[in-house]
Enzyme design. Sequence first.
Site, PDB file in Angstrom:
ATOM      1  CD  GLU A   1      58.649  28.930  -8.662  1.00  0.00           C
ATOM      2  OE1 GLU A   1      58.857  27.986  -8.090  1.00  0.00           O
ATOM      3  OE2 GLU A   1      59.720  29.544  -9.078  1.00  0.00           O
TER       4      GLU A   1
ATOM      5  CD  GLU B   1      62.196  32.434  -7.276  1.00  0.00           C
ATOM      6  OE1 GLU B   1      62.763  31.216  -7.478  1.00  0.00           O
ATOM      7  OE2 GLU B   1      61.236  32.483  -6.547  1.00  0.00           O
TER       8      GLU B   1
HETATM    9  O1  AHR Z   1      65.138  30.112  -5.340  1.00  0.00           O
HETATM   10  C1  AHR Z   1      64.846  28.910  -4.981  1.00  0.00           C
HETATM   11  C2  AHR Z   1      63.303  28.167  -5.234  1.00  0.00           C
HETATM   12  O2  AHR Z   1      63.214  28.359  -6.591  1.00  0.00           O
HETATM   13  C3  AHR Z   1      62.217  29.250  -4.916  1.00  0.00           C
HETATM   14  O3  AHR Z   1      61.843  28.925  -3.535  1.00  0.00           O
HETATM   15  C4  AHR Z   1      61.127  28.774  -5.654  1.00  0.00           C
HETATM   16  O4  AHR Z   1      60.060  30.022  -5.902  1.00  0.00           O
HETATM   17  C5  AHR Z   1      61.881  28.537  -7.011  1.00  0.00           C
HETATM   18  O5  AHR Z   1      61.243  27.319  -7.426  1.00  0.00           O
END
Ligand code: AHR
Length: 497
Positions: free
Chosen positions: A172, A291
């Site tokens: 990110e 994610e």
């Molecule tokens: O999964 C929780 C968080 O969400 C992770 O650390 C990040 O990559 C995202 O913003």
Amino acid sequence: ISAKVIVDKEYVLSDIDERIYGSFIEHLGRAVYGGIYDPGHELADENGFRQDVLDLVKDLQVPIVRYPGGNMVSAYNWEDGIGPKDQRPRRLELAWSTIETNQIGTNEFAEWARKAESDVMMAVNLGTRGMDAARNLLEYCNHPGGTYYSDLRIKHGYKDPHNIKTWCLGNEMDGPWQMGGKTAEEYGRVAYETAKAMKIVDPSIELVSCGSSNYNMPTFPDWEAITLEHTYDFADYVSLHQYYGNHENDTANYLAKSLDMDDFIKTIISTCDYIKAKKRSNKTINLSFDEWNVWYHSTESDRGMQPWQVAPPQLEDVYNFEDALLVANMMHTLINHSDRVKIAAMAQLVNVIAPIMTENQGKTWKQTIYYPYYYLSVYGRGKALKPIIQSDKYDSKEFTDIPYLDSAVVYNEERDELVLFLTNRHLTEPLNIECDLRSFENFHVLEHVVLEHDDPKAVNTKDEEQVRPHNIGNAIIDNQSLKAAVPKMSWNMVRLK
Ligand code: AHR
């Protein structure tokens, strides 16, 4: 309300890459310490790993686990987590304002993943560090021996290389919250140079170029277009991240949020292919949705957390029944794009926005979202078929023409089994489904599993499992056609042979 479906063996979308059923463990909250690792626990093995957690992970058949972050990786020194445990530094962990003891690091996690029968998807720090730390970590993990870092690994007790195949080029990096966040141009350059060096160290690896942190980022989709212009030749995938929540308490709208995920995927595919055209390239970049989940129940309470604790209970969303339905729909969406989505990770796996929960010094328990994850991962392997669907529809606050039926269809040639995954989004009425099975002659229903509950807000806890599936659904075969009255607001798996 009703839906008509045609399923045919010939309508093949893709061979599903099993890695779409992956997950994620970050050094965050109680995911590692108190989650997968709890040396004082009565069920801990010789490495301090909780055997009960390992058993549940193995039941889920998680093929790949992303590690060590997440936001955490962007200020992580991987060297802190290797060598004798009593010499490892305690550090301020800046992403989540905790203390990282470094008792688990690269080797221990590789060991845990081996026991969990999963591969590791390793992320490198492109926030506070860069190309040098990344190539050294790769040498430490994958080079057989005879060099400084590979010999160091051997000295640390790991003669054989870990052979980690999939690597994320940062996490990110467009996010203002990210340690060492970057503009698209800055990231593109660093990621390109890092990727170049990493592919020289080990040409067999695959690399994930960092995409936008979510669909609503102000720089989306320019971020993808600009960064891919840089990384295209070395990257194999671009990452997508997305979390949803029912903030407005509008269930009909909430259950349609997988349509937003669907749009997100389509836009990313277009952006990748636009750069492909611009570069006159023959190479196709695939997607790593590394994610995804529901995440909103714990955000408010986490804000008041005392900083600098070791493994505090962070991001411990307790999921309800409607969350399980949206998770199922999100997984359908991944299957329905499995021609381009080759990797995905439910974020996360244990305690932190997770299907598996542990009590410190106590037992494990399954969240509501465990169940769709389990059935889709275990039975969703094979060929994704493209069903033709005509479903009654509705409109909600954010979406129009939402089909009541959300589905994915998988044919497992090896077992000669056809599996239909079906959600009825209607809040009060059953959905009458008629599915023409044409080429699946003489197939019969093996089981019809149903996840249903009268209360959309019903949750599981350590003491009570209110939401769990039963397998007395009413699907029948009648004249080469599958018929089922799928209960209101339910998720279903119909397995046929
Ligand atoms: O999964 C929780 C968080 O969400 C992770 O650390 C990040 O990559 C995202 O913003």
